[in-house]
Design an enzyme around this catalytic site. Structure first.
Site, PDB file in Angstrom:
ATOM      1  N   HIS A 101       4.653   4.439  -0.948  1.00 47.65           N
ATOM      2  CA  HIS A 101       4.549   4.684  -2.341  1.00 47.65           C
ATOM      3  C   HIS A 101       5.693   4.567  -2.665  1.00 47.65           C
ATOM      4  O   HIS A 101       6.868   3.910  -3.874  1.00 47.65           O
ATOM      5  CB  HIS A 101       3.642   5.211  -2.664  1.00 47.65           C
ATOM      6  CG  HIS A 101       3.601   5.119  -4.875  1.00 47.65           C
ATOM      7  ND1 HIS A 101       3.477   4.115  -5.027  1.00 47.65           N
ATOM      8  CD2 HIS A 101       3.450   6.132  -5.998  1.00 47.65           C
ATOM      9  CE1 HIS A 101       3.185   4.400  -5.818  1.00 47.65           C
ATOM     10  NE2 HIS A 101       3.427   5.294  -6.338  1.00 47.65           N
ATOM     11  N   HIS A 143      -0.532  -1.867  -5.695  1.00 44.45           N
ATOM     12  CA  HIS A 143      -0.645  -2.742  -6.118  1.00 44.45           C
ATOM     13  C   HIS A 143      -1.800  -3.500  -5.884  1.00 44.45           C
ATOM     14  O   HIS A 143      -1.468  -4.640  -5.877  1.00 44.45           O
ATOM     15  CB  HIS A 143       0.787  -3.678  -5.218  1.00 44.45           C
ATOM     16  CG  HIS A 143       1.525  -3.476  -5.372  1.00 44.45           C
ATOM     17  ND1 HIS A 143       2.991  -3.959  -6.613  1.00 44.45           N
ATOM     18  CD2 HIS A 143       2.620  -2.037  -5.559  1.00 44.45           C
ATOM     19  CE1 HIS A 143       3.660  -3.813  -7.045  1.00 44.45           C
ATOM     20  NE2 HIS A 143       4.208  -2.700  -6.475  1.00 44.45           N
TER      21      HIS A 143
HETATM   22 MN   LIG Z   1       3.063   2.036  -4.116  1.00 38.10          MN
END
Ligand SMILES: [Mn+2]
Length: 455
Positions: free
Chosen positions: A332, A116
């Site tokens: 993640h 991100h």
């Molecule tokens: Mn991620």
């Protein structure tokens, strides 16, 4: 103006109160941060003790809860594995606070890049809009994105102890388990947000022989009678790790990365050679490190995310063996229990955003690794104000590798992986599990986020 010294402390105070700092201060902060980060390699070296954290996603009040549970910077040495921004309502305050702490205490906090931390992703998932809303222009978003390009891709933790120093805190209520006493080698401890022991797992002194028979059936895994003489002092090589279960010996290093492995990367040195100072590419090694996920498959697979790959136990065991790692820590993926060990504890997912998107109902975790030797780095923390916790997510079980498969142990095995037996002693692991910050600590907008938790 320049941000430094007392200015920086003022900015930290302001951000801790969840108030954004002025645009010109953000510009100075980002400039300073870039100067620092440019000096770091793609893989930052970090000495244990260290506390490893997963995704934050702009959940500022939960980040404050994380610091309450794990201790403050600089008392605690932190490693954040990326995804600071997007989804939550306070990406700006969360990222800028972490960045201020990085500039103020560069050796006490490590920030690595998540998928991100990218122009393209933040434009879609909230951070860009948040900057525009809070400043009236995209300047601050642009400054932050320039910092993203300089964040390291991974970290290598060395000097972690194989056994934990026992916590002599109280045992959590509703914990229906036999807690092994502090005389044995403690491999895993799970504590709740109040520092109460929920679960403790003693390293099985028979695991060497068990692992040996297991290794025979799996050529990819490392032999416990290590064939690699260069691993001085590592568990399993003979000298320091006897069948008696000697504690406090050296363990292999721990690789921390946001997503996972890449078919283009078979050694940590190859990560070091990448040119990272750019927007996250759509494919290639750098992309994979930030996007990939472990999965119950053989070899490599296509990722449903559309970026990165899926990789199986054989890939992890081979990579760890080749690179003298005892563990890969990554983030993640949302994990309802806050953390999840897979593939005989050769890889762990750490997730640090409780009640993700303010609606997923998950707990969060951070992973503490102790220092080889005295474990002097662990400081008992007084936890105060909030009672409770525990309840629905107590992981209690006295079932070790040979224990009875109670429902609790089945629940536990979903977190710790199907087999507790290992081919190589990993570091002692203390998980602190915590829930979302209490409602009254936040002024939360009541807006439902979009419902794909994929990215
Ligand atoms: Mn991620």
């Amino acid at each position: 103006m320049s941000i430094g010294g007392s200015d920086l402390d003022r900015a930290i105070t302001q951000l801790r109160a969840c108030r954004p700092i002025p645009e010109n201060q953000v510009r100075e902060l980002c400039y300073k941060a870039r100067e620092l980060l440019i000096e770091e390699g793609n893989v930052v070296g970090v000495d244990a003790p260290v506390t490893i954290c997963g995704d934050i996603h702009g959940q500022f009040h939960d980040l404050m809860e994380l610091f309450r549970v794990g201790g403050d910077v600089p008392d605690t040495n932190y490693l954040f594995m990326g995804d600071f921004v997007d989804r939550g309502f306070y990406s700006l305050e969360s990222f800028l606070l972490l960045l201020c702490l990085k500039v103020r205490y560069p050796d006490r906090i490590t920030l690595i890049r998540g998928n991100h931390e990218s122009r393209q992703i933040t434009t879609v998932y909230g951070f860009y809009d948040e900057c525009l809303r809070k400043y009236g222009s995209a300047n601050v978003w642009r400054y932050c994105c320039e910092v993203f390009d300089y964040l390291a891709l991974g970290a290598l933790v060395t000097g972690a102890a194989t056994s934990l120093e026992p916590t002599d805190g109280p045992i959590a209520e509703n914990t229906n388990i036999d807690i092994p006493d502090g005389d044995c080698d403690i491999e895993i401890e799970t504590l709740n947000a109040n520092g109460e022991i929920m679960y403790r797992y003693a390293r099985n002194s028979d695991s060497q022989s068990s692992a040996a028979s297991q290794a025979n059936s799996n050529p990819a895994s490392s032999s416990p009678i290590g064939p690699t003489p260069s691993r001085v002092g590592a568990a399993g090589t003979g000298a320091t790790s006897s069948a008696n279960g000697s504690s406090r010996n050296d363990t292999g290093a721990i690789l921390c990365v946001h997503g996972g492995l890449s078919p283009l990367i078979d050694s940590i040195d190859k990560i070091r050679l990448l040119d990272r100072k750019q927007e996250v590419p759509h494919e290639g090694a750098m992309c994979d490190l930030l996007w990939s996920d472990p999965d119950e498959i053989d070899g490599w697979g296509l990722s449903p995310r559309g970026a990165g790959f899926l990789f199986g136990a054989d890939i992890v065991k081979c990579f760890n063996h080749k690179n003298d790692l005892s563990l890969i820590a990554r983030a993640h993926q949302l994990v309802m229990e806050g953390f999840k060990e897979m593939f005989e504890s050769t890889i762990v997912t750490v997730w640090s955003a409780p009640n993700y998107c303010y609606r997923c109902g998950n707990v969060a975790a951070i992973l503490e690794l102790g220092e080889d030797g005295s474990n002097a780095g662990f400081v008992r923390r007084s936890n105060g104000e909030r009672g409770g916790g525990g309840g629905g997510w107590v992981l209690g079980s006295n079932a070790g590798p040979n224990g009875n498969a109670t429902s609790e142990s089945r629940r536990l095995s979903s977190v710790l992986g199907d087999s507790m037996q290992r081919t190589r002693d990993g570091p002692g692991r203390r998980y602190r599990v915590f829930e979302a910050a209490p409602q009254d600590s936040r002024g939360m907008p009541a807006k439902k986020p979009v419902a794909d938790y994929f990215l």
